[in-house]
Design a protein around this motif. Structure first.
Motif, PDB file in Angstrom:
ATOM      1  N   ASP A 409      92.950 -83.546  28.454  1.00  0.00           N
ATOM      2  CA  ASP A 409      92.354 -82.525  27.605  1.00  0.00           C
ATOM      3  C   ASP A 409      92.990 -82.626  26.224  1.00  0.00           C
ATOM      4  N   ALA A 410      92.766 -81.621  25.361  1.00  0.00           N
ATOM      5  CA  ALA A 410      93.220 -81.721  23.970  1.00  0.00           C
ATOM      6  C   ALA A 410      94.724 -81.626  23.833  1.00  0.00           C
ATOM      7  N   HIS A 411      95.424 -81.131  24.852  1.00  0.00           N
ATOM      8  CA  HIS A 411      96.859 -80.888  24.718  1.00  0.00           C
ATOM      9  C   HIS A 411      97.718 -81.632  25.733  1.00  0.00           C
ATOM     10  N   GLN A 412      97.099 -82.160  26.783  1.00  0.00           N
ATOM     11  CA  GLN A 412      97.883 -82.742  27.866  1.00  0.00           C
ATOM     12  C   GLN A 412      97.133 -83.899  28.485  1.00  0.00           C
ATOM     13  N   VAL A 413      97.885 -84.877  28.985  1.00  0.00           N
ATOM     14  CA  VAL A 413      97.305 -86.020  29.664  1.00  0.00           C
ATOM     15  C   VAL A 413      98.093 -86.281  30.941  1.00  0.00           C
ATOM     16  N   THR A 414      97.393 -86.583  32.006  1.00  0.00           N
ATOM     17  CA  THR A 414      98.032 -86.996  33.258  1.00  0.00           C
ATOM     18  C   THR A 414      97.887 -88.501  33.375  1.00  0.00           C
ATOM     19  N   LEU A 415      99.038 -89.177  33.517  1.00  0.00           N
ATOM     20  CA  LEU A 415      99.068 -90.638  33.500  1.00  0.00           C
ATOM     21  C   LEU A 415      99.663 -91.168  34.797  1.00  0.00           C
ATOM     22  N   GLU A 416      99.026 -92.187  35.337  1.00  0.00           N
ATOM     23  CA  GLU A 416      99.634 -93.003  36.387  1.00  0.00           C
ATOM     24  C   GLU A 416     100.265 -94.197  35.665  1.00  0.00           C
ATOM     25  N   GLU A 438      94.399 -85.792  18.404  1.00  0.00           N
ATOM     26  CA  GLU A 438      93.889 -87.083  17.943  1.00  0.00           C
ATOM     27  C   GLU A 438      94.447 -88.255  18.743  1.00  0.00           C
ATOM     28  N   VAL A 439      95.594 -88.061  19.390  1.00  0.00           N
ATOM     29  CA  VAL A 439      96.201 -89.152  20.170  1.00  0.00           C
ATOM     30  C   VAL A 439      95.244 -89.644  21.242  1.00  0.00           C
ATOM     31  N   ALA A 440      94.489 -88.735  21.846  1.00  0.00           N
ATOM     32  CA  ALA A 440      93.584 -89.097  22.934  1.00  0.00           C
ATOM     33  C   ALA A 440      92.151 -89.279  22.465  1.00  0.00           C
ATOM     34  N   GLY A 441      91.941 -89.378  21.169  1.00  0.00           N
ATOM     35  CA  GLY A 441      90.588 -89.531  20.649  1.00  0.00           C
ATOM     36  C   GLY A 441      89.906 -90.780  21.173  1.00  0.00           C
ATOM     37  N   GLY A 442      88.682 -90.636  21.677  1.00  0.00           N
ATOM     38  CA  GLY A 442      87.910 -91.776  22.173  1.00  0.00           C
ATOM     39  C   GLY A 442      88.308 -92.256  23.549  1.00  0.00           C
ATOM     40  N   ASP A 457     113.730 -82.747  23.043  1.00  0.00           N
ATOM     41  CA  ASP A 457     114.494 -81.800  23.854  1.00  0.00           C
ATOM     42  C   ASP A 457     113.656 -81.212  24.977  1.00  0.00           C
ATOM     43  N   ALA A 458     112.360 -81.187  24.800  1.00  0.00           N
ATOM     44  CA  ALA A 458     111.456 -80.635  25.811  1.00  0.00           C
ATOM     45  C   ALA A 458     110.931 -81.700  26.762  1.00  0.00           C
ATOM     46  N   GLY A 459     111.378 -82.946  26.608  1.00  0.00           N
ATOM     47  CA  GLY A 459     110.887 -84.028  27.451  1.00  0.00           C
ATOM     48  C   GLY A 459     110.125 -85.051  26.651  1.00  0.00           C
ATOM     49  N   LEU A 460     109.420 -85.940  27.356  1.00  0.00           N
ATOM     50  CA  LEU A 460     108.665 -86.991  26.691  1.00  0.00           C
ATOM     51  C   LEU A 460     107.389 -86.424  26.067  1.00  0.00           C
ATOM     52  N   LEU A 461     107.146 -86.825  24.819  1.00  0.00           N
ATOM     53  CA  LEU A 461     105.956 -86.407  24.078  1.00  0.00           C
ATOM     54  C   LEU A 461     105.136 -87.653  23.782  1.00  0.00           C
ATOM     55  N   ILE A 462     103.875 -87.653  24.196  1.00  0.00           N
ATOM     56  CA  ILE A 462     103.013 -88.828  24.015  1.00  0.00           C
ATOM     57  C   ILE A 462     102.489 -88.850  22.577  1.00  0.00           C
ATOM     58  N   GLU A 463     102.861 -89.932  21.842  1.00  0.00           N
ATOM     59  CA  GLU A 463     102.420 -90.065  20.449  1.00  0.00           C
ATOM     60  C   GLU A 463     101.401 -91.182  20.257  1.00  0.00           C
ATOM     61  N   ARG A 464     101.296 -92.112  21.232  1.00  0.00           N
ATOM     62  CA  ARG A 464     100.326 -93.207  21.107  1.00  0.00           C
ATOM     63  C   ARG A 464      99.697 -93.464  22.465  1.00  0.00           C
ATOM     64  N   LEU A 465      98.394 -93.660  22.439  1.00  0.00           N
ATOM     65  CA  LEU A 465      97.660 -94.119  23.609  1.00  0.00           C
ATOM     66  C   LEU A 465      96.686 -95.171  23.116  1.00  0.00           C
ATOM     67  N   ASP A 466      96.986 -96.441  23.363  1.00  0.00           N
ATOM     68  CA  ASP A 466      96.136 -97.540  22.901  1.00  0.00           C
ATOM     69  C   ASP A 466      95.376 -98.107  24.078  1.00  0.00           C
TER      70      ASP A 466
END
Length: 472
Positions: A409-416, A438-442, A457-466
């Motif tokens: 969704d716009a704020h969270q991604v579930t990844l395997e 915008e990271v998950a755009g398209g 400090d809050a954990g891993l933050l996803i900044e790129r999804l290629d």
């Protein structure tokens, strides 16, 4: 052609990977040769919740994974690569500082000479009459100023001149001035009025002469023709200066400055260079060639420059203000991205993504991503970049893994995802926060992606999804 390109790309990728493997082996061998100190564990932690520390190893209470040890003396930043001093020397690695300076740049283009349209004279009949004589002239003749062109017989002028001479003999100054003004309003040139006054005889025949030196471009009358007031008889274009019109790609329009120096070379005069300045950037682009016209003015005192000649042109361009600069050889270009390897001291190197501007004299302008005074690797950086990729280190301090999107969704991604090697984090399926929508755009569930995550400090933050390709 496409197959050859693919093979060449695979070959270069294999060389880079092999070089990175060699560097890794060198590092491992040197570490093996040195006595291995006993490393003390400071605490254990879950990479997803790095602020929570544990005194004993075991399974994370938050995730289905084992806690990771934090060793004494280990760097707090796992996004940089350590290279032993001996390996640096073996590779012949060199660094250069990021400096601020003026980037000289020039545009090489082709131009052509044209008439200076500001130096044009049109000759018209000032009153109705007849063409008595046309001098031996033709379009294309280059004439000096004052050269005779046409003799016109203007009957109306003859009657007015006789009246002026009669008033002249009266001696009445006011009447004389009024009669002179009448001749002027009839279109008679001042020099012809003065000739009539001095000679005391009318001059109905008037000779038109060239008002400026230049090329006779049109002569529209012949002997015996009648002409009307205002009719165009001839046109002359001066040649004391010519325009140089240069075709420049529209992408370079922002580099052109009014007043910039222009240097031109013509094949007609080898070894000679003409100097000028930009006087205009024409407002419209050529729809066929997608070029803009940059105009310069060149002096032509000897008349050697002929409109229509082609010229090789060098235009001074660019912003004269100081900018951040790095050597061109320091930049690693990977498709749409550009990287440099930052040398942070003590044998530590970090891939850093940058945004590039202009290039000249072996240097590149850096628009963002670096600061003045930092050091970048200019020799051996491809080996370090390859090793950083093997260790899962992305530019900008991001940790790398590969995976598949399971929900989004716009704020969270579930990844395997696979393991984050730089974090000692094993493969698993879990949810992550997105740095921005915008990271998950398209992207959509089922897409295979290359992941770039930053430790916070809050954990891993996803900044790129290629996106890498489809997986089941």
């Amino acid at each position: 052609m496409k197959q050859g390109f693919t093979l060449a790309w695979l070959a270069s990728a294999g060389i880079a990977a092999g070089a990175g493997y060699w560097l890794a082996r060198q590092t491992q061998n040197e570490a093996a040769d040195a006595p291995a100190p006993e490393r003390a564990v400071l605490y254990w932690y879950d990479p997803m919740y790095p602020t929570q520390h544990f005194d004993q190893p075991g399974k994370s209470p938050f995730m289905d994974m084992q806690l990771v040890p934090k060793y004494a003396g280990a760097s707090q930043d796992a996004s940089a690569l350590s290279v032993p001093a001996q390996a640096v020397q073996s590779l012949g690695m060199r660094t250069a500082p990021v400096v601020r300076g003026v980037l000289p740049s020039a545009i090489e283009a082709v131009g052509s000479l044209a008439y200076n349209q500001r130096e044009v004279a049109n000759l018209q009949a000032r009153a109705g009459g007849f063409v008595e004589r046309v001098y031996d002239r033709a379009p294309g003749d280059v004439l000096p100023a004052g050269a005779p062109l046409v003799d016109l017989l203007i009957p109306e002028w003859s009657a007015a001149q006789l009246e002026f001479l009669a008033v002249q003999r009266s001696g009445d100054a006011r009447l004389i001035a009024a009669a002179r003004e009448r001749l002027r309003l009839l279109g008679m040139p001042p020099e012809l009025i003065e000739q009539v006054r001095r000679s005391g005889a009318p001059r109905a025949l008037h000779t038109l002469t060239t008002p400026i030196a230049g090329e006779l471009q049109a002569l529209t009358v012949r002997a015996g023709m009648s002409v009307a007031a205002g009719q165009e008889l001839a046109r002359i274009n001066g040649l004391s200066s010519v325009w140089l019109d240069v075709a420049v790609a529209e992408a370079m329009a922002g580099e052109i400055r009014l007043g910039a120096d222009v240097r031109a070379s013509l094949t007609a005069f080898p070894g000679q260079h003409l100097q000028g300045r930009v006087i205009a950037l024409l407002p419209s682009a050529d729809p066929q060639t997608r070029t803009l016209t940059v105009r310069s003015e060149l002096a032509n005192p000897e008349g050697r420059l002929r409109p229509g000649m082609f010229a090789a042109v060098r235009l001074d361009a660019g912003d004269p203000r100081p900018v951040l600069l790095v050597p061109s050889e320091a930049v690693i270009r990977t498709g749409k991205r550009a990287l440099v390897m930052l040398a942070e001291g003590d044998g530590r190197y970090r891939p850093q993504e940058i945004r590039l501007g202009r290039e000249a004299d072996g240097r590149l302008e850096v628009l963002s991503g670096l600061r003045e005074g930092q050091s970048v690797v200019v020799s051996g950086q491809f080996l370090i970049d390859s090793e950083a990729s093997l260790q899962g280190i992305l530019a900008g301090g991001l940790h790398q893994a590969h995976g598949v999107i399971r929900s989004l969704d716009a704020h969270q991604v579930t990844l395997e995802h696979g393991p984050f090697e730089s974090l000692d984090m094993p493969a698993m399926t879990m949810s992550f926060a997105l740095a921005s929508p915008e990271v998950a755009g398209g992207l959509a569930p089922g897409d295979a992606v290359r992941i770039g995550a930053r430790q916070t400090d809050a954990g891993l933050l996803i900044e790129r999804l290629d996106k890498e390709g489809e997986r089941p």
